[in-house]
Design a protein around this motif. Sequence first.
Motif, PDB file in Angstrom:
ATOM      1  N   PHE A 248       0.806  -1.212   0.000  1.00 14.36           N
ATOM      2  CA  PHE A 248       0.000   0.000   0.000  1.00 14.36           C
ATOM      3  C   PHE A 248       0.845   1.271   0.000  1.00 14.36           C
ATOM      4  CE2 PHE A 248      -3.279  -3.034   1.805  1.00 14.36           C
ATOM      5  CZ  PHE A 248      -3.744  -3.340   0.534  1.00 14.36           C
ATOM      6  N   THR A 249       2.149   1.135   0.229  1.00 14.18           N
ATOM      7  CA  THR A 249       3.053   2.238  -0.097  1.00 14.18           C
ATOM      8  C   THR A 249       3.151   2.356  -1.611  1.00 14.18           C
ATOM      9  OG1 THR A 249       4.319   1.880   1.937  1.00 14.18           O
ATOM     10  CG2 THR A 249       5.376   3.163   0.192  1.00 14.18           C
ATOM     11  N   VAL A 250       3.263   1.217  -2.285  1.00 18.01           N
ATOM     12  CA  VAL A 250       3.296   1.197  -3.746  1.00 18.01           C
ATOM     13  C   VAL A 250       1.996   1.755  -4.320  1.00 18.01           C
ATOM     14  CG1 VAL A 250       3.250  -0.361  -5.745  1.00 18.01           C
ATOM     15  CG2 VAL A 250       4.994  -0.644  -3.979  1.00 18.01           C
ATOM     16  N   ALA A 251       0.861   1.353  -3.759  1.00 20.33           N
ATOM     17  CA  ALA A 251      -0.429   1.853  -4.245  1.00 20.33           C
ATOM     18  C   ALA A 251      -0.497   3.373  -4.144  1.00 20.33           C
ATOM     19  CB  ALA A 251      -1.562   1.203  -3.460  1.00 20.33           C
ATOM     20  N   ALA A 252      -0.052   3.907  -3.020  1.00 21.02           N
ATOM     21  CA  ALA A 252      -0.070   5.358  -2.848  1.00 21.02           C
ATOM     22  C   ALA A 252       0.822   6.045  -3.880  1.00 21.02           C
ATOM     23  CB  ALA A 252       0.360   5.724  -1.428  1.00 21.02           C
ATOM     24  N   TRP A 253       1.983   5.463  -4.127  1.00 17.05           N
ATOM     25  CA  TRP A 253       2.867   6.025  -5.146  1.00 17.05           C
ATOM     26  C   TRP A 253       2.243   5.935  -6.529  1.00 17.05           C
ATOM     27  CZ3 TRP A 253       6.792   9.192  -5.496  1.00 17.05           C
ATOM     28  CH2 TRP A 253       7.549   9.461  -4.349  1.00 17.05           C
ATOM     29  N   ALA A 254       1.522   4.855  -6.808  1.00 15.54           N
ATOM     30  CA  ALA A 254       0.854   4.734  -8.100  1.00 15.54           C
ATOM     31  C   ALA A 254      -0.133   5.874  -8.310  1.00 15.54           C
ATOM     32  CB  ALA A 254       0.151   3.383  -8.206  1.00 15.54           C
ATOM     33  N   PHE A 255      -0.911   6.192  -7.262  1.00 23.47           N
ATOM     34  CA  PHE A 255      -1.848   7.313  -7.378  1.00 23.47           C
ATOM     35  C   PHE A 255      -1.099   8.634  -7.525  1.00 23.47           C
ATOM     36  CE2 PHE A 255      -4.790   4.373  -4.949  1.00 23.47           C
ATOM     37  CZ  PHE A 255      -5.534   4.049  -6.074  1.00 23.47           C
ATOM     38  N   ALA A 256      -0.009   8.773  -6.799  1.00 24.25           N
ATOM     39  CA  ALA A 256       0.786   9.999  -6.906  1.00 24.25           C
ATOM     40  C   ALA A 256       1.375  10.154  -8.303  1.00 24.25           C
ATOM     41  CB  ALA A 256       1.905   9.996  -5.865  1.00 24.25           C
ATOM     42  N   ARG A 257       1.619   9.034  -8.977  1.00 27.53           N
ATOM     43  CA  ARG A 257       2.148   9.070 -10.340  1.00 27.53           C
ATOM     44  C   ARG A 257       1.048   9.106 -11.389  1.00 27.53           C
ATOM     45  NH1 ARG A 257       6.038  11.402 -11.105  1.00 27.53           N
ATOM     46  NH2 ARG A 257       6.449  10.286 -13.058  1.00 27.53           N
ATOM     47  N   GLY A 258      -0.199   9.312 -10.929  1.00 30.95           N
ATOM     48  CA  GLY A 258      -1.270   9.583 -11.866  1.00 30.95           C
ATOM     49  C   GLY A 258      -2.250   8.467 -12.130  1.00 30.95           C
ATOM     50  N   ALA A 259      -2.087   7.294 -11.492  1.00 26.33           N
ATOM     51  CA  ALA A 259      -3.011   6.190 -11.734  1.00 26.33           C
ATOM     52  C   ALA A 259      -4.432   6.594 -11.360  1.00 26.33           C
ATOM     53  CB  ALA A 259      -2.594   4.954 -10.948  1.00 26.33           C
ATOM     54  N   GLU A 260      -5.399   6.171 -12.157  1.00 28.59           N
ATOM     55  CA  GLU A 260      -6.798   6.482 -11.876  1.00 28.59           C
ATOM     56  C   GLU A 260      -7.371   5.541 -10.831  1.00 28.59           C
ATOM     57  OE1 GLU A 260     -11.175   6.327 -14.086  1.00 28.59           O
ATOM     58  OE2 GLU A 260      -9.343   6.101 -15.264  1.00 28.59           O
ATOM     59  N   LYS A 261      -7.044   4.271 -10.952  1.00 26.16           N
ATOM     60  CA  LYS A 261      -7.557   3.272 -10.013  1.00 26.16           C
ATOM     61  C   LYS A 261      -6.616   2.079  -9.997  1.00 26.16           C
ATOM     62  CE  LYS A 261     -10.562   1.050 -13.439  1.00 26.16           C
ATOM     63  NZ  LYS A 261     -11.944   0.730 -13.843  1.00 26.16           N
ATOM     64  N   ILE A 262      -6.758   1.255  -8.934  1.00 19.77           N
ATOM     65  CA  ILE A 262      -5.985   0.026  -8.802  1.00 19.77           C
ATOM     66  C   ILE A 262      -6.959  -1.119  -8.591  1.00 19.77           C
ATOM     67  CG2 ILE A 262      -4.270  -1.232  -7.433  1.00 19.77           C
ATOM     68  CD1 ILE A 262      -3.054   1.476  -6.672  1.00 19.77           C
ATOM     69  N   VAL A 263      -6.865  -2.122  -9.440  1.00 18.94           N
ATOM     70  CA  VAL A 263      -7.674  -3.323  -9.285  1.00 18.94           C
ATOM     71  C   VAL A 263      -6.852  -4.334  -8.497  1.00 18.94           C
ATOM     72  CG1 VAL A 263      -8.846  -5.216 -10.465  1.00 18.94           C
ATOM     73  CG2 VAL A 263      -8.914  -2.899 -11.432  1.00 18.94           C
ATOM     74  N   LEU A 264      -7.406  -4.802  -7.388  1.00 21.00           N
ATOM     75  CA  LEU A 264      -6.704  -5.755  -6.534  1.00 21.00           C
ATOM     76  C   LEU A 264      -7.060  -7.164  -6.987  1.00 21.00           C
ATOM     77  CD1 LEU A 264      -7.366  -3.966  -3.116  1.00 21.00           C
ATOM     78  CD2 LEU A 264      -5.430  -3.679  -4.680  1.00 21.00           C
ATOM     79  N   ALA A 265      -6.090  -7.871  -7.527  1.00 16.65           N
ATOM     80  CA  ALA A 265      -6.339  -9.175  -8.136  1.00 16.65           C
ATOM     81  C   ALA A 265      -6.264 -10.296  -7.112  1.00 16.65           C
ATOM     82  CB  ALA A 265      -5.341  -9.430  -9.263  1.00 16.65           C
TER      83      ALA A 265
ATOM     84  N   ASP B 122      -2.738 -15.296 -11.980  1.00 12.42           N
ATOM     85  CA  ASP B 122      -3.462 -15.641 -13.210  1.00 12.42           C
ATOM     86  C   ASP B 122      -4.564 -14.629 -13.502  1.00 12.42           C
ATOM     87  OD1 ASP B 122      -1.896 -17.848 -13.673  1.00 12.42           O
ATOM     88  OD2 ASP B 122      -3.311 -19.286 -12.817  1.00 12.42           O
ATOM     89  N   GLU B 123      -5.285 -14.191 -12.452  1.00 16.33           N
ATOM     90  CA  GLU B 123      -6.323 -13.192 -12.675  1.00 16.33           C
ATOM     91  C   GLU B 123      -5.708 -11.871 -13.132  1.00 16.33           C
ATOM     92  OE1 GLU B 123     -10.229 -11.222 -10.528  1.00 16.33           O
ATOM     93  OE2 GLU B 123      -8.418 -11.478  -9.358  1.00 16.33           O
ATOM     94  N   ALA B 124      -4.584 -11.500 -12.538  1.00 20.35           N
ATOM     95  CA  ALA B 124      -3.914 -10.268 -12.950  1.00 20.35           C
ATOM     96  C   ALA B 124      -3.541 -10.317 -14.429  1.00 20.35           C
ATOM     97  CB  ALA B 124      -2.677 -10.027 -12.090  1.00 20.35           C
ATOM     98  N   LEU B 125      -3.003 -11.444 -14.867  1.00 19.66           N
ATOM     99  CA  LEU B 125      -2.616 -11.589 -16.274  1.00 19.66           C
ATOM    100  C   LEU B 125      -3.846 -11.618 -17.179  1.00 19.66           C
ATOM    101  CD1 LEU B 125       0.297 -14.166 -15.972  1.00 19.66           C
ATOM    102  CD2 LEU B 125       0.473 -11.729 -16.516  1.00 19.66           C
ATOM    103  N   ALA B 126      -4.930 -12.239 -16.712  1.00 16.92           N
ATOM    104  CA  ALA B 126      -6.152 -12.284 -17.511  1.00 16.92           C
ATOM    105  C   ALA B 126      -6.741 -10.881 -17.680  1.00 16.92           C
ATOM    106  CB  ALA B 126      -7.168 -13.219 -16.863  1.00 16.92           C
ATOM    107  N   LEU B 127      -6.724 -10.095 -16.606  1.00 15.94           N
ATOM    108  CA  LEU B 127      -7.213  -8.722 -16.690  1.00 15.94           C
ATOM    109  C   LEU B 127      -6.344  -7.894 -17.631  1.00 15.94           C
ATOM    110  CD1 LEU B 127      -8.037  -8.136 -12.920  1.00 15.94           C
ATOM    111  CD2 LEU B 127      -9.697  -8.087 -14.797  1.00 15.94           C
ATOM    112  N   LYS B 128      -5.062  -8.108 -17.552  1.00 17.95           N
ATOM    113  CA  LYS B 128      -4.131  -7.413 -18.442  1.00 17.95           C
ATOM    114  C   LYS B 128      -4.392  -7.808 -19.894  1.00 17.95           C
ATOM    115  CE  LYS B 128      -0.209  -5.447 -19.875  1.00 17.95           C
ATOM    116  NZ  LYS B 128       0.037  -4.003 -19.889  1.00 17.95           N
ATOM    117  N   ALA B 129      -4.671  -9.075 -20.131  1.00  9.90           N
ATOM    118  CA  ALA B 129      -4.942  -9.534 -21.496  1.00  9.90           C
ATOM    119  C   ALA B 129      -6.216  -8.890 -22.050  1.00  9.90           C
ATOM    120  CB  ALA B 129      -5.056 -11.058 -21.522  1.00  9.90           C
ATOM    121  N   ARG B 130      -7.227  -8.726 -21.192  1.00 20.54           N
ATOM    122  CA  ARG B 130      -8.477  -8.112 -21.641  1.00 20.54           C
ATOM    123  C   ARG B 130      -8.349  -6.599 -21.791  1.00 20.54           C
ATOM    124  NH1 ARG B 130     -10.986 -11.694 -17.856  1.00 20.54           N
ATOM    125  NH2 ARG B 130     -11.599  -9.978 -16.462  1.00 20.54           N
ATOM    126  N   HIS B 131      -7.417  -6.031 -21.038  1.00 18.44           N
ATOM    127  CA  HIS B 131      -7.232  -4.570 -21.061  1.00 18.44           C
ATOM    128  C   HIS B 131      -5.740  -4.285 -21.273  1.00 18.44           C
ATOM    129  CE1 HIS B 131     -11.302  -4.168 -19.372  1.00 18.44           C
ATOM    130  NE2 HIS B 131     -10.968  -5.158 -18.563  1.00 18.44           N
TER     131      HIS B 131
END
Length: 229
Positions: free
Chosen positions: A27-44, A48-57
Motif C-alpha cells: 500500500f506504499t506502492v499503491a499510494a505512489w501509483a496514485f501519486a504518479r497519476g493512476a486512476e484506479k488500482i484493481v486488486l487481483a 493468473d487473474e492479474a494476467l487475464a485482466l491485463k490480457a483483456r485490457h
Amino acid sequence: MDTRFLAIAELDDVPSVAVVVDVMRAFTVAAWAFARGAEKIVLAESLDEALALKARHPGWVALKDGPPAPGFDAVNSPGMLRSVDLGGRTVVQKTTAGTVGALAVKEASLVLCAGFVVAEATARLLRIRAADRVTFVVTGEDGRADEDLACAQYIARRATEADTDADAFLRRAGGSRAAAELAQGVRQGVHPDDVALCLELDRFPFAMVATLEDQLMVLRPSAVPSPTD
C-alpha cells in the motif's frame, strides 16, 4: 473508538469498517501509483487473474511481488514505481499479503488500505466517518509483521488523539524483519530506497478506499479535508 487488530486468518466475520495495513510494500506502492497519476488500482485475487485482466485490457499496468515476470509491467517496489508515468492508467496489483487482506474484507461497508505514507489522511477519514468499531487487518507475516502492527496502532491512536507522536511507531517499523530483509536484499524486486520510502510519514494527503465495482475490488484515492479546510 473500539479497535481490534487481526491477522487475515483471524477474520471470522464481516467487519463494518476495516483498515488493511501493508507498509512494506503493497500500500506504499499503491499510494505512489496514485501519486504518479493512476486512476484506479484493481486488486487481483491471483497472478493468473492479474494476467487475464491485463490480457483483456492491454492498456492496464500489471504489478506483482518479487522479480520481473513475463506479462507484468512492474514490480511491487515504491523506489522503482516513483519514476513511472501512470497518468490516467489502471493498475492491476497482486501481492503476497496486502491485496489478500483487502479481498478478505471486501464485504465491509468501508475498506481503507493504508501504510505510513497515508496514515494521517486515513485517521482523519475514520474521524470524519465517526467509525465506532474498526478492524485493523495486519497483513504481513500472518499478522506478526511489526511494521504493519505499528502502523495500525499508530493510525488507531491518531484517529482519537490528533497529537500522537509517530516516532516510536516508525522506529518499530524500521527495526522490523521486513525492513531488514528489504535492506539486505533478501527479497527480490527491491530498490535501495524502498525501506525509506515506506517509512515516510504522511507523504500523501489522500486516503485509499477500496470498493467492489463490477465484482472487482477497486482501490481509489480519496481526498480528505484537513482540519483547517
